[in-house]
Design an enzyme around this catalytic site. Structure first.
Site, PDB file in Angstrom:
ATOM      1  CG  HIS A 153      21.090   2.356  17.168  1.00 40.20           C
ATOM      2  ND1 HIS A 153      22.445   2.287  16.905  1.00 40.20           N
ATOM      3  CD2 HIS A 153      20.734   1.102  17.539  1.00 40.20           C
ATOM      4  CE1 HIS A 153      22.883   1.057  17.119  1.00 40.20           C
ATOM      5  NE2 HIS A 153      21.857   0.313  17.513  1.00 40.20           N
ATOM      6  CG  HIS A 168      18.566  -3.517  15.916  1.00 40.97           C
ATOM      7  ND1 HIS A 168      19.618  -4.021  15.191  1.00 40.97           N
ATOM      8  CD2 HIS A 168      19.111  -2.673  16.826  1.00 40.97           C
ATOM      9  CE1 HIS A 168      20.763  -3.508  15.648  1.00 40.97           C
ATOM     10  NE2 HIS A 168      20.469  -2.686  16.652  1.00 40.97           N
ATOM     11  CE  LYS A 187      18.713  -8.447  15.773  1.00 42.85           C
ATOM     12  NZ  LYS A 187      19.611  -7.368  15.292  1.00 42.85           N
ATOM     13  CD  GLU A 189      25.396  -3.645  22.402  1.00 43.62           C
ATOM     14  OE1 GLU A 189      24.242  -3.767  22.831  1.00 43.62           O
ATOM     15  OE2 GLU A 189      25.689  -3.830  21.204  1.00 43.62           O
ATOM     16  CG  ASN A 225      17.893  -4.676  19.861  1.00 43.48           C
ATOM     17  OD1 ASN A 225      18.852  -3.941  20.065  1.00 43.48           O
ATOM     18  ND2 ASN A 225      17.941  -5.666  19.003  1.00 43.48           N
TER      19      ASN A 225
END
Length: 434
Positions: A77, A79, A82, A231, A329
């Site tokens: 998981h 990202h 970004k 979340e 992230n």
């Protein structure tokens, strides 16, 4: 760490310490979940896993001196579309709403194909140098970004196929599903890209109807699903339960992964137990993102946070739910730090979620378990006949491993050491201007 690896096609790595849970087919004794072994490497694959001291004397060997050897990591998981925008688009409040606003502004102003490609490639070079061989990324997919970023991802997957196996998930707010033309186009892009349907779920009127549309679309195209779920620290948020019920109601036969699930840890014992029971019945897999959730959640100015922001990993695992932890992230408004280093993720997860005492199978959370969830069972384990994709650490025990960042690790791919130099942040300077 200075260690000369043999250069031939067939050699031995002697006196290795292996996490027993990551050795396929192993049933022998271990101490604290660790076992001693000699590894025979041949033509880039693991030919044999032998008892320590039993490697043939007639082949070249490296004495590891009881150093730990792991398979390469699975980061399920992330990202990377970004990643690394913090320097040009920080999140001054450090909270979830601030992150949403900052990413939206940056995406609308700067996310050209070239910008996304450069940052994706930088992220993958970091992950590769740290020892990751399998990675799933969520991709911001509001129009028109879905067509820009999935084209970039498809190219990146082909470019990186011999180094990191890549998967992608379409990320969009679940209410956007009501825009029929957009959603139909998104489903086509996802299907053509060999990706997964995803989405950010949150409490709303008629959520069940929207989930039904999502499940039907995925079923029609033969797609799996990976969702952002609950979340939040709000104990009243129960979309995880709704997702499990929707999967059962629709008879969906594909795989469904749910990430975050933070509100589960805020619910009373009976409510949480009932939700977990339904998650088991629905066959969901759960991934926790402890570093990002601790960073974003329960953040208030001049107040010490009270909550850790992670889901009920122990309870889910005990119930038989496949669970994993991942990076999430990296250096963006949702998390200002990180480097896609699964050693860091593992170390922090152990501490944050009390995954130790015992540690026997904790290593599966960043290796074999996510690999199985991602349907790549050849990854994340040391197996006879499998690829010699290994990471050697200058640590002999769990305490030694978890007490240092292991920055001097050796990463082997197909039986050969790789160049572990990390990309220089200065490479991104041209993207930070203007």
């Amino acid at each position: 760490m200075v260690l000369d690896l043999p250069a031939g096609d067939r050699f031995a790595l002697c006196a290795a310490t292996l996490p027993a849970a990551l050795v396929a087919g192993r049933s022998g004794p271990s101490s604290d979940g660790l076992c001693a072994a000699d590894l025979i490497i041949s033509d880039g694959r693991v030919e044999a896993v032998l008892p320590a001291g039993s490697a043939p004397a007639d082949i070249e060997a490296a004495d590891l001196g009881d150093r730990m050897v792991w398979p390469c990591f699975a980061d399920m998981h992330t990202h990377i579309d970004k990643g690394h925008i913090w320097d040009r688009q920080p999140n001054p409040t450090g909270d979830f709403d601030g992150a949403l606003a900052a990413v939206r502004a940056d995406r609308e102003a700067r996310w050209t194909a070239g910008d996304v490609e450069t940052r994706m490639d930088f992220s993958l070079r970091c992950a590769y140098a740290h020892g990751t061989s399998l990675l799933r990324t969520h991709i911001d997919s509001l129009a028109p970004q879905h067509r820009i970023s999935f084209d970039v991802f498809t190219d990146m997957r082909a470019r990186w196929k011999d180094r990191i196996s890549l998967q992608a998930v379409a990320l969009f707010p679940i209410d956007a599903i009501d825009d029929e033309a957009y959603f139909l186009d998104l489903v086509e892009v996802v299907a053509q890209s060999g990706a997964l349907l995803g989405g950010v779920t949150f409490p709303m009127p008629d959520l069940g109807r929207r989930l039904d549309i999502l499940f039907r679309a995925a079923s029609d195209k033969g797609l799996d699903i990976d969702l952002h779920v609950d979340e939040t620290q709000d104990a009243s948020v129960l979309t995880l339960l709704e997702i499990a019920e929707a999967k059962l109601r629709n008879g969906f036969e594909g795989a469904v992964t749910v990430g975050h699930c933070c509100s589960l840890a805020r619910q009373d014992e009976d409510k949480a137990a009932a939700t977990i029971e339904k998650v088991v019945e629905a066959g969901l897999s759960v991934v926790s993102l402890p570093m990002c959730n601790m960073y974003l959640q329960d953040r208030q100015a001049n107040r010490t946070p009270r909550s850790r922001g992670i889901t009920l990993l122990h309870e889910l695992k005990a119930a038989g739910v496949p669970v994993a932890v991942a990076s999430d992230n990296t250096r963006d408004p949702f998390y200002a730090y990180g480097d896609l280093d699964m050693v860091e993720v593992f170390r922090e997860a152990v501490r944050i979620a009390h995954l130790d005492h015992p540690l026997e199978d904790a290593a599966t959370l960043v290796t074999s378990r996510p690999a199985d969830i991602l349907k790549e069972p050849q990854a994340g384990r040391i197996a006879e006949g499998g690829p010699a994709d290994l990471v050697i650490f200058n640590a002999r025990s769990w305490s030694e491993f978890l007490s240092r960042p292991q920055a001097d690790r050796i990463v082997m791919r197909n039986g050969m050491g790789i160049d572990r130099r990390l990309p220089d942040y200065r490479e991104l300077d041209p993207l930070m201007r203007g």
